[in-house]
Each structure stands twice: as structure tokens, then as C-alpha cells.
Design an enzyme around this catalytic site. Sequence first.
Site, PDB file in Angstrom:
ATOM      1  N   GLY A  44      74.107 -26.300  27.755  1.00  0.00           N
ATOM      2  CA  GLY A  44      75.213 -25.983  27.957  1.00  0.00           C
ATOM      3  C   GLY A  44      75.892 -24.545  28.141  1.00  0.00           C
ATOM      4  N   ARG A  88      68.867 -30.734  15.111  1.00  0.00           N
ATOM      5  CA  ARG A  88      68.893 -31.857  14.373  1.00  0.00           C
ATOM      6  C   ARG A  88      68.851 -32.463  13.159  1.00  0.00           C
ATOM      7  N   GLN A  92      87.568 -59.414  11.509  1.00  0.00           N
ATOM      8  CA  GLN A  92      87.579 -57.265  11.978  1.00  0.00           C
ATOM      9  C   GLN A  92      87.256 -56.634  11.245  1.00  0.00           C
ATOM     10  N   GLU A 101      68.578 -32.427  22.040  1.00  0.00           N
ATOM     11  CA  GLU A 101      67.763 -32.179  21.278  1.00  0.00           C
ATOM     12  C   GLU A 101      66.664 -33.662  21.324  1.00  0.00           C
TER      13      GLU A 101
HETATM   14  C1  LIG Z   1      85.119 -20.863  15.924  1.00  0.00           C
HETATM   15  C2  LIG Z   1      84.265 -21.793  16.894  1.00  0.00           C
HETATM   16  C3  LIG Z   1      82.490 -22.034  16.984  1.00  0.00           C
HETATM   17  C4  LIG Z   1      82.273 -23.302  17.686  1.00  0.00           C
HETATM   18  C5  LIG Z   1      81.169 -23.438  17.378  1.00  0.00           C
HETATM   19  C6  LIG Z   1      81.043 -23.826  15.965  1.00  0.00           C
HETATM   20  C7  LIG Z   1      79.405 -23.495  15.253  1.00  0.00           C
HETATM   21  C8  LIG Z   1      79.299 -24.264  13.997  1.00  0.00           C
HETATM   22  C9  LIG Z   1      78.034 -23.437  13.638  1.00  0.00           C
HETATM   23  C10 LIG Z   1      76.642 -24.276  12.816  1.00  0.00           C
HETATM   24  C11 LIG Z   1      77.258 -25.977  12.844  1.00  0.00           C
HETATM   25  C12 LIG Z   1      76.269 -27.107  13.145  1.00  0.00           C
HETATM   26  C13 LIG Z   1      77.310 -28.036  13.434  1.00  0.00           C
HETATM   27  C14 LIG Z   1      76.631 -28.450  14.640  1.00  0.00           C
HETATM   28  C15 LIG Z   1      77.015 -29.619  15.062  1.00  0.00           C
HETATM   29  C16 LIG Z   1      76.769 -30.580  16.237  1.00  0.00           C
HETATM   30  C17 LIG Z   1      76.796 -30.362  17.451  1.00  0.00           C
HETATM   31  C18 LIG Z   1      76.042 -30.355  18.628  1.00  0.00           C
HETATM   32  C19 LIG Z   1      76.943 -30.231  19.265  1.00  0.00           C
HETATM   33  C20 LIG Z   1      75.594 -30.452  20.483  1.00  0.00           C
HETATM   34  C21 LIG Z   1      74.918 -29.223  21.522  1.00  0.00           C
HETATM   35  C22 LIG Z   1      73.997 -29.864  21.979  1.00  0.00           C
HETATM   36  C23 LIG Z   1      73.358 -29.177  22.637  1.00  0.00           C
HETATM   37  C24 LIG Z   1      71.051 -29.798  22.929  1.00  0.00           C
HETATM   38  C25 LIG Z   1      70.683 -28.871  23.160  1.00  0.00           C
HETATM   39  C26 LIG Z   1      69.493 -29.285  23.578  1.00  0.00           C
HETATM   40  O1  LIG Z   1      69.455 -30.534  24.110  1.00  0.00           O
HETATM   41  S1  LIG Z   1      67.973 -28.121  23.746  1.00  0.00           S
HETATM   42  C27 LIG Z   1      66.896 -29.352  24.047  1.00  0.00           C
HETATM   43  C28 LIG Z   1      65.944 -30.110  23.519  1.00  0.00           C
HETATM   44  N1  LIG Z   1      65.139 -29.966  23.826  1.00  0.00           N
HETATM   45  C29 LIG Z   1      64.218 -30.935  23.574  1.00  0.00           C
HETATM   46  O2  LIG Z   1      65.082 -31.353  21.639  1.00  0.00           O
HETATM   47  C30 LIG Z   1      62.769 -31.718  23.738  1.00  0.00           C
HETATM   48  C31 LIG Z   1      61.912 -32.556  22.933  1.00  0.00           C
HETATM   49  N2  LIG Z   1      60.555 -33.145  22.733  1.00  0.00           N
HETATM   50  C32 LIG Z   1      60.125 -31.995  21.853  1.00  0.00           C
HETATM   51  O3  LIG Z   1      60.570 -31.572  21.174  1.00  0.00           O
HETATM   52  C33 LIG Z   1      58.401 -31.757  21.905  1.00  0.00           C
HETATM   53  O4  LIG Z   1      58.239 -31.460  23.495  1.00  0.00           O
HETATM   54  C34 LIG Z   1      58.102 -32.992  21.118  1.00  0.00           C
HETATM   55  C35 LIG Z   1      58.327 -34.299  21.689  1.00  0.00           C
HETATM   56  C36 LIG Z   1      57.606 -32.730  19.905  1.00  0.00           C
HETATM   57  C37 LIG Z   1      56.796 -32.329  21.813  1.00  0.00           C
HETATM   58  O5  LIG Z   1      56.158 -31.439  21.516  1.00  0.00           O
HETATM   59  P1  LIG Z   1      54.656 -30.887  22.100  1.00  0.00           P
HETATM   60  O6  LIG Z   1      54.905 -29.145  22.069  1.00  0.00           O
HETATM   61  O7  LIG Z   1      54.504 -31.639  23.765  1.00  0.00           O
HETATM   62  O8  LIG Z   1      53.610 -31.231  21.431  1.00  0.00           O
HETATM   63  P2  LIG Z   1      52.018 -31.515  21.047  1.00  0.00           P
HETATM   64  O9  LIG Z   1      51.812 -30.614  22.088  1.00  0.00           O
HETATM   65  O10 LIG Z   1      52.571 -33.379  21.402  1.00  0.00           O
HETATM   66  O11 LIG Z   1      52.163 -31.930  19.957  1.00  0.00           O
HETATM   67  C38 LIG Z   1      52.824 -32.829  18.815  1.00  0.00           C
HETATM   68  C39 LIG Z   1      53.023 -32.101  17.312  1.00  0.00           C
HETATM   69  O12 LIG Z   1      53.975 -31.143  16.848  1.00  0.00           O
HETATM   70  C40 LIG Z   1      54.633 -31.045  15.666  1.00  0.00           C
HETATM   71  N3  LIG Z   1      55.681 -30.678  16.690  1.00  0.00           N
HETATM   72  C41 LIG Z   1      56.590 -31.178  17.313  1.00  0.00           C
HETATM   73  N4  LIG Z   1      57.781 -30.283  17.121  1.00  0.00           N
HETATM   74  C42 LIG Z   1      57.418 -30.102  15.653  1.00  0.00           C
HETATM   75  C43 LIG Z   1      58.740 -29.304  14.859  1.00  0.00           C
HETATM   76  N5  LIG Z   1      59.206 -29.000  16.117  1.00  0.00           N
HETATM   77  N6  LIG Z   1      58.344 -28.787  14.267  1.00  0.00           N
HETATM   78  C44 LIG Z   1      56.907 -29.005  13.163  1.00  0.00           C
HETATM   79  N7  LIG Z   1      56.331 -29.643  14.241  1.00  0.00           N
HETATM   80  C45 LIG Z   1      56.517 -30.591  15.483  1.00  0.00           C
HETATM   81  C46 LIG Z   1      54.227 -32.804  15.733  1.00  0.00           C
HETATM   82  O13 LIG Z   1      54.672 -33.642  14.349  1.00  0.00           O
HETATM   83  C47 LIG Z   1      53.050 -33.294  16.126  1.00  0.00           C
HETATM   84  O14 LIG Z   1      52.451 -32.525  14.781  1.00  0.00           O
HETATM   85  P3  LIG Z   1      50.820 -33.743  14.999  1.00  0.00           P
HETATM   86  O15 LIG Z   1      50.440 -33.451  16.541  1.00  0.00           O
HETATM   87  O16 LIG Z   1      50.333 -33.360  13.987  1.00  0.00           O
HETATM   88  O17 LIG Z   1      51.509 -35.314  14.815  1.00  0.00           O
HETATM   89  C1  LIG Z   2      75.482 -33.396  26.540  1.00  0.00           C
HETATM   90  C2  LIG Z   2      73.969 -32.884  26.698  1.00  0.00           C
HETATM   91  C3  LIG Z   2      73.503 -31.212  26.542  1.00  0.00           C
HETATM   92  C4  LIG Z   2      72.504 -30.860  26.723  1.00  0.00           C
HETATM   93  N1  LIG Z   2      72.259 -29.326  26.405  1.00  0.00           N
HETATM   94  C5  LIG Z   2      71.104 -28.738  26.003  1.00  0.00           C
HETATM   95  C6  LIG Z   2      71.073 -27.302  25.786  1.00  0.00           C
HETATM   96  O1  LIG Z   2      71.855 -27.017  25.579  1.00  0.00           O
HETATM   97  N2  LIG Z   2      70.159 -26.919  26.024  1.00  0.00           N
HETATM   98  C7  LIG Z   2      68.969 -27.837  26.967  1.00  0.00           C
HETATM   99  O2  LIG Z   2      68.009 -26.937  27.050  1.00  0.00           O
HETATM  100  N3  LIG Z   2      69.159 -28.579  27.290  1.00  0.00           N
HETATM  101  C8  LIG Z   2      69.883 -29.421  27.189  1.00  0.00           C
HETATM  102  N4  LIG Z   2      69.974 -31.145  26.970  1.00  0.00           N
HETATM  103  C9  LIG Z   2      68.626 -31.745  28.252  1.00  0.00           C
HETATM  104  C10 LIG Z   2      68.587 -32.413  26.661  1.00  0.00           C
HETATM  105  O3  LIG Z   2      68.241 -32.011  25.903  1.00  0.00           O
HETATM  106  C11 LIG Z   2      67.375 -33.824  27.729  1.00  0.00           C
HETATM  107  O4  LIG Z   2      68.017 -34.440  28.710  1.00  0.00           O
HETATM  108  C12 LIG Z   2      66.114 -34.833  26.315  1.00  0.00           C
HETATM  109  O5  LIG Z   2      65.406 -33.524  25.864  1.00  0.00           O
HETATM  110  C13 LIG Z   2      65.798 -35.457  27.381  1.00  0.00           C
HETATM  111  O6  LIG Z   2      64.727 -34.610  27.711  1.00  0.00           O
HETATM  112  P1  LIG Z   2      64.994 -34.984  29.317  1.00  0.00           P
HETATM  113  O7  LIG Z   2      66.505 -35.485  30.457  1.00  0.00           O
HETATM  114  O8  LIG Z   2      64.078 -35.021  30.630  1.00  0.00           O
HETATM  115  O9  LIG Z   2      64.555 -37.258  29.278  1.00  0.00           O
HETATM  116  P2  LIG Z   2      63.825 -37.975  29.729  1.00  0.00           P
HETATM  117  O10 LIG Z   2      62.285 -37.258  28.849  1.00  0.00           O
HETATM  118  O11 LIG Z   2      63.056 -37.577  31.235  1.00  0.00           O
HETATM  119  O12 LIG Z   2      63.873 -39.411  29.404  1.00  0.00           O
HETATM  120  C14 LIG Z   2      63.929 -40.491  30.346  1.00  0.00           C
HETATM  121  C15 LIG Z   2      62.965 -41.554  29.924  1.00  0.00           C
HETATM  122  O13 LIG Z   2      61.541 -41.537  29.574  1.00  0.00           O
HETATM  123  C16 LIG Z   2      61.746 -41.582  28.220  1.00  0.00           C
HETATM  124  N5  LIG Z   2      60.060 -40.941  27.627  1.00  0.00           N
HETATM  125  C17 LIG Z   2      60.332 -39.680  28.057  1.00  0.00           C
HETATM  126  N6  LIG Z   2      58.833 -39.086  27.200  1.00  0.00           N
HETATM  127  C18 LIG Z   2      58.333 -40.147  26.544  1.00  0.00           C
HETATM  128  C19 LIG Z   2      57.558 -40.497  26.121  1.00  0.00           C
HETATM  129  N7  LIG Z   2      56.610 -38.950  26.104  1.00  0.00           N
HETATM  130  N8  LIG Z   2      57.437 -41.729  24.967  1.00  0.00           N
HETATM  131  C20 LIG Z   2      58.035 -42.524  25.683  1.00  0.00           C
HETATM  132  N9  LIG Z   2      59.010 -42.600  26.467  1.00  0.00           N
HETATM  133  C21 LIG Z   2      59.068 -41.210  26.867  1.00  0.00           C
HETATM  134  C22 LIG Z   2      62.663 -41.755  27.057  1.00  0.00           C
HETATM  135  O14 LIG Z   2      62.769 -42.189  26.083  1.00  0.00           O
HETATM  136  C23 LIG Z   2      64.270 -42.223  28.361  1.00  0.00           C
HETATM  137  O15 LIG Z   2      64.115 -43.553  28.414  1.00  0.00           O
HETATM  138  C24 LIG Z   2      71.784 -31.218  27.182  1.00  0.00           C
HETATM  139  C25 LIG Z   2      71.146 -33.296  27.093  1.00  0.00           C
HETATM  140  C26 LIG Z   2      72.951 -33.680  27.354  1.00  0.00           C
HETATM  141  C27 LIG Z   2      72.627 -34.768  28.081  1.00  0.00           C
END
Ligand SMILES: CCCCCCCC/C=C\CCCCCCCCCCCCC/C=C/C(=O)SCCNC(=O)CCNC(=O)[C@H](O)C(C)(C)COP(=O)(O)OP(=O)(O)OC[C@H]1O[C@@H](n2cnc3c(N)ncnc32)[C@H](O)[C@@H]1OP(=O)(O)O
Ligand SMILES: Cc1cc2nc3c(=O)[nH]c(=O)nc-3n(C[C@H](O)[C@H](O)[C@H](O)COP(=O)(O)OP(=O)(O)OC[C@H]3O[C@@H](n4cnc5c(N)ncnc54)[C@H](O)[C@@H]3O)c2cc1C
Length: 642
Positions: free
Chosen positions: A162, A266, A311, A405
Site C-alpha cells: 500500500g 492482525r 429482516q 496479512e
Molecule cells: C491521521 C492519519 C493516520 C492514518 C493511519 C492510522 C494509524 C492508526 C494506528 C494504529 C491503529 C491501527 C489500526 C489498524 C486497523 C487496520 C487497518 C488495515 C489497513 C489495511 C492495511 C493492509 C496492509 C496489508 C499488508 C500486508 O498484507 S503485508 C504482507 C502480509 N503477508 C502475509 O501475511 C504473508 C502470510 N504468510 C506468512 O505469514 C508466512 O509465510 C507463514 C504462512 C506464516 C509461513 O511462514 P514461514 O516462514 O514459511 O514459516 P514456516 O517455516 O512454515 O514455519 C512456520 C512456523 O513459524 C511459526 N510462525 C509463523 N509466523 C509466526 C509469527 N508471526 N509469530 C510466531 N510464530 C510464527 C508458525 O507457528 C510455525 O511454527 P511451528 O513450526 O512451531 O508450527
Molecule cells: C488490499 C490489499 C492490501 C495489501 N497490502 C499489502 C502491503 O501493504 N504490503 C505487502 O507486502 N502486501 C500487501 N498485500 C498482499 C497480501 O499480503 C497478499 O496478497 C496475501 O498475503 C496473500 O498472498 P497471495 O496474494 O500470494 O495469495 P496466494 O498465496 O497466491 O493465495 C491464492 C490461493 O492459494 C491458497 N494457498 C496459498 N498457499 C497455501 C498453502 N500453503 N496451503 C493452502 N492453501 C494455500 C490460498 O488459500 C488462496 O486460496 C495486500 C493485499 C491486498 C488485497
Amino acid sequence: MAAQIWGSEKRARRRREISAKIAQMPELHDSKPLPFMTREEKIMESARKLTILTEKMGQIIDPTDPAELYHLNNEVLGLEGNPMALHGVMFIPALSAQASDEQQAKWLPRALRREIIGTYAQTELGHGTNLQNLETTATYDLATQEFVLHTPQITALKWWPGNLGKSSNYAVVVAHMIIKAKNYGPHPFMVQLRDEKTHEPLPGITIGDIGPKMAYNIVDNGFLGFNKYRIPRTNLLMRHTKVEADGTYIKPPHAKINYSAMVHVRAYMLTGQAIMLASALNIATRYSSVRRQGQIDKSQPEVKVLEYQTQQHRLFPSIARAYAFQFAGAETVKLYEHVLKEMKSGNVSLMADLHALTSGLKSVVTYQTGEGIEQARMACGGHGYSMASYISEIYGVAIGGCTYEGENMVMLLQLARYLVKSAALVKSGQSSKLGPLVAYLGVKSEPTSLIDRIPNSGFTEYVKTFQHVSKRQTLKAADMFFGLMEKGEKREIAWNKCSVELNRASRLHTRLFIVEAFVRRVNEIADIRIKEALTDLLHLHVNYELLDIASYALEDGFLSASQLDYIRDQVYLYLGKIRPNAVSLLDSWEFSDIELRSVLGRRDGNVYENLFKWAKSSPLNKTDVLSSVTQYLKPMMEKARL
Ligand SMILES: CCCCCCCC/C=C\CCCCCCCCCCCCC/C=C/C(=O)SCCNC(=O)CCNC(=O)[C@H](O)C(C)(C)COP(=O)(O)OP(=O)(O)OC[C@H]1O[C@@H](n2cnc3c(N)ncnc32)[C@H](O)[C@@H]1OP(=O)(O)O
Ligand SMILES: Cc1cc2nc3c(=O)[nH]c(=O)nc-3n(C[C@H](O)[C@H](O)[C@H](O)COP(=O)(O)OP(=O)(O)OC[C@H]3O[C@@H](n4cnc5c(N)ncnc54)[C@H](O)[C@@H]3O)c2cc1C
């Protein structure tokens, strides 16, 4: 009730004060309805307001208070995002949690003063979920003590972050760190992207906007490529991990500590989801008490559509969920703040519990929020489909949370890992080692539910029923998984073959947590009238949720068919009880008209006059005859007439 929703009387009062101040500042209001603006106009409008906020924020809120910041954000900038959304939501939290004290001293004051704008760039075109396979590399050059960032191919372009496209000049970039040909996995680096004076991309950087999305279109989600782009070694965020000048790697106390910015969102996003759900329901419920359609008793005038049981059934269980999510969200933020403090002083023991909890909650809450908002839209009939309701925008923004996330299915599977480990402890007679959130897995449950036999149990019998189904499904899915492995299946293959069942366990466990959080909150309330109103809502919640998952309790006879009838009757009973309070239960969230941005959901209920005013202000109505008619349709009709 507002104090219950926002956490305290003081918080509720502060929200009112903030809304009142904003109402007096026309320069902070939308200059015209957002649906009538192009994307460029919306971004411009939002940036205009941001600069005013930067000047005047201190007069309106306490800028160090996240809740006040978030309220200000929702009122003034709105939920469609803004050019600095990621700056506040991820960039600053990432620096705060992952930069060393020295690094923070260098970057944080600049970020907080808004001298620089930052984002969090992790996801790539080819990989988002699977962080281990991100392709961007940061290779250490020992000779110059620099990291060289590189995008090896098109799939390695950062994609989605973003405000990356156009607004940010810095980013925390996640890249695989390579030192002396060894890959140490994904790590966060502070990277300057644009010249601070000209805002032009720096040499070696390719950057831009990824185009319009389903919603969130004020946010310039972007792409980013590096061509052997050099940054100093000291730009690796070094609170937990360190790389010394000679390339020595000092590993962090927990392998996943660098994922903290994701856990931050999250934890906080649950409140955001609750607010969006409550907003949509506020609009739909107010409108339903204005809209008259049809008669229940043919001898009587047309009724408000809110009188129809269908409703009520469509809207009220979601009202209960909005409250439940708000209460569960408040608990989660508290836990997150605690774990963050512990992590800063080196104690990482609670990280796994927090990760499991936030993974499950994030998934269940975003999914059910989406469901509830879509029902709210349909509950408004045709007018719900109009952008005048603003519900479609709320929906689009809210369901983004199912993906960002961590994709929901993937995050449920993360919780399932934790549940399976817990099940293994139960099976090996080590239940005493279970953490507090899963302790129920080790407790022997009764043979049948006593829901209808001890109806005034203070929800204990309900909680026990949720525990029973969650435990049973967890142990069943774990058995299936262990069973496949015993038959010789490889761990990963066995996992995949059980993943639907595992995710079912994760959802049930999370729904149990949400119910328990709701019960905990109601038990704490001293004010009798507030307690009564919330107890009714909780009754509806537990019965509705149980009905929704009843098959799990029916299949082993824990619930009987007659108990199911009892639960169903309770749902209908509480729909009727909640009806008189329905509008107030949502008005208690105290959303201002400025914040709701909805013609249908106006506080004064003056819907029809304002819908007509809104339609007349549509840009299409600026002229009576559009050029599309003069240029194409008119000649076509004329030709056909010849
Ligand atoms: C005045 C104006 C100001 C404006 C601003 C306002 C400010 C306000 C301030 C504060 C208020 C906040 C309010 C917020 C409101 C919300 C608003 C939302 C806005 C929208 C913004 C959107 C932004 C989006 C951003 C993104 O999407 S960033 C990208 C995110 N990507 C992901 O999440 C990727 C997902 N994938 C993963 O997390 C990992 O790959 C995985 C699936 C967890 C796997 O990881 P990997 O490294 O491959 O792990 P493994 O080797 O398989 O091991 C798994 C192992 O690790 C443990 N694990 C994994 N993650 C964690 C963790 N985080 N912590 C601890 N442990 C972890 C997991 O449990 C496994 O453990 P075991 O092996 O023991 O089972
Ligand atoms: C509105 C918005 C804002 C975002 N903001 C940011 C940002 O600020 N910074 C940033 O870095 N990213 C950002 N993202 C990206 C976002 O974090 C990713 O899109 C998200 O983590 C999902 O990853 P992907 O797109 O690779 O989906 P994929 O992993 O390709 O998912 C596709 C499908 O595959 C499945 N799948 C994938 N892996 C597995 C698995 N291991 N097991 C089972 N099923 C699986 C999923 O469940 C899904 O159905 C944003 C996305 C959106 C939509």
C-alpha cells in the site's frame, strides 16, 4: 453502551469531542461525495486533508493514542485508505519493533514528523503467502559493507504494498539476505526509494501503481523492482538480527520475530473489522426502521421492514457479532501490547500463542464481517445496491482483510499447527503442559449438553458445548493426520489431505474464543441496564452460532434434536427481544454522519429527500443530453427511423 464499545467512559467522551471538533472544520470534510470522484480526485482530496491533519492533528487528538488516531482517520480520511495509510499501520510499527535503538533514533522521529513517508514491501508478483520463496535478494558486499538489492525476474517485483506506487519515498523491504553465498532467509531492510527533494525514483528503482482494485482505491498499491540497488549494511533492521561488518550473522531469539509487523496489523485489524460491520449494520438498521414495505396484518398500514422476522434474522446476529468482535479485538490488542513489551526485553515465549490466536481471529472475523455486510446490503433492497448506501464500499474494503496479512485459509492452517501440537500433548498424557487458550482440550467433557436443562447457567453450558465441539473436531482432525502418517504418508502430504478438517477445527476453536470473550465482558459489567441489553445480545449470539455449527454437536449425540429445537426457539425469542433496542445498539457506536458517508444511514432518517438530492448531484445530471447520446445514440436512432 458507548463506554462498553470503546473501552471506557473517557474514550467514548473523547470520540464525541473529536467528532464535534471535526464537524466544525469544513476543510476536513469531503468536498463532494466520494462515489462521484475519480480515483485521482479522491487521492488528491485525501492528500489535501492529510496535510491539514499534519498541521492541526495535535489540536484535535492525542497523536500518540492509536485509538484516537484511528478515529480521526475514519472520520476525516475514511475507510477507503489514504496516501499515508501504510505509514501509520505498518511502516512505523515495523521500525518500532524491528529497528535497533540507534536506527530508531535516526528514522523514527523523521517518520513521525512526516518528513518521510514509508510503507511495508513484502509481497511479490509471484509469491505472497510463501515467504520462503520470495525472490528479492539482499546480497552482502563485504568490500563496501553494503547490501545489494536485486529483482532477478518479473515474478520478483514487489507487488501490492500500500502507498508504494506513488506516495512513499521509503519502505521497509523484505528480501532474502545472502552473506558469503549463504541464504539466511527473509529479513527487513530500510530502503530509500525516491529522491527526498524531487520525489523522482532513485536510479536502480522501478516503481509504480498496480491499478484500480475492488476497493481501497485511494491507496496507491504499488510495484517495485531493484536493479542491483545498494544500501548500507546498517539498513538491515537490527533490533533482533545483526550482521557485523565482516559478515558475521547474529541470529534473532525467535526465528519468526521479523514477522511482527504482520502480527501487529492482525491484532489491530479486528477492531477495524468490527467497526466496518457495525457501520454497515447501522446504515441497514436505521434504513429498515424508515423503510415501509408491505403489511404483516392486512388490516394495518405498511410496516417498517425491521418488523419482519426475516429482516431481524438477517441483521441482528451480525449486530451480536460486531460486539463480539469488538470485545475479542480489545482483548487481543491488550495481549499483543503485552507480548510486544516482553519481546522488546528478549522474552519471546508468548509469540507462538499470539500468532496462533491472531491467525484464527483474523480469518474468522474478516470472513464473518464480509458475510454480515453483504446481508446488510441486501437488507436495504435496491437502495443497498446504490453507492448512496456506501455499503458496497465498506464491503469491498472489509473483505480485503480476508486476503491481506495472510490469506485466510493459510492463516487457519497456521492455527491448526498449534492445535495439532496441543492435541499431541493431550494424546501423550501431557495435558498439564497446554497453554490457557487450549487447556479445554485436556478436560474430559460430559456425555451430553445440558443447555436446555440448566438454562440459567450464566452461559456455562453454552461455553461447554462450544468447547466440546472444538475439542472433538481438533482431536478428530489430529487423529486423521497422525493416522495418515502412521500409514507411511509423508508429513506434508498427510497435512494437505487433512487440511479441510484441520481448518474446521481452527474455525471452531476461534469461534469458542470469541464467545468466551463476549461472556467475559458481559460478566464484568456493573450497570444493570447495559448488562441486560448485552445479555440479550449474547443469548442471541450463542444460540445463533451454535445453530450454525450444530452438525458437529449432533453427529456424536452431544446435542439432541430436541435441544436443537430449543436453540432455534431461543434464537427467535431473542430476535424479538432485541428488536426494540436494535437501532440503539448500533447508534451506541456513535458514528457521525461524516464518518458513515451514507445517504441511507443518516442519523435523521431523512432518506428519500436526500437520495433525490444525491441523484441530482450525479455528474451525469450536469447536462440534460450527454455527448454519448449526441455522438452515438441519437444518430443511431435517426438512422433507424429513415
Ligand atoms: C491521521 C492519519 C493516520 C492514518 C493511519 C492510522 C494509524 C492508526 C494506528 C494504529 C491503529 C491501527 C489500526 C489498524 C486497523 C487496520 C487497518 C488495515 C489497513 C489495511 C492495511 C493492509 C496492509 C496489508 C499488508 C500486508 O498484507 S503485508 C504482507 C502480509 N503477508 C502475509 O501475511 C504473508 C502470510 N504468510 C506468512 O505469514 C508466512 O509465510 C507463514 C504462512 C506464516 C509461513 O511462514 P514461514 O516462514 O514459511 O514459516 P514456516 O517455516 O512454515 O514455519 C512456520 C512456523 O513459524 C511459526 N510462525 C509463523 N509466523 C509466526 C509469527 N508471526 N509469530 C510466531 N510464530 C510464527 C508458525 O507457528 C510455525 O511454527 P511451528 O513450526 O512451531 O508450527
Ligand atoms: C488490499 C490489499 C492490501 C495489501 N497490502 C499489502 C502491503 O501493504 N504490503 C505487502 O507486502 N502486501 C500487501 N498485500 C498482499 C497480501 O499480503 C497478499 O496478497 C496475501 O498475503 C496473500 O498472498 P497471495 O496474494 O500470494 O495469495 P496466494 O498465496 O497466491 O493465495 C491464492 C490461493 O492459494 C491458497 N494457498 C496459498 N498457499 C497455501 C498453502 N500453503 N496451503 C493452502 N492453501 C494455500 C490460498 O488459500 C488462496 O486460496 C495486500 C493485499 C491486498 C488485497
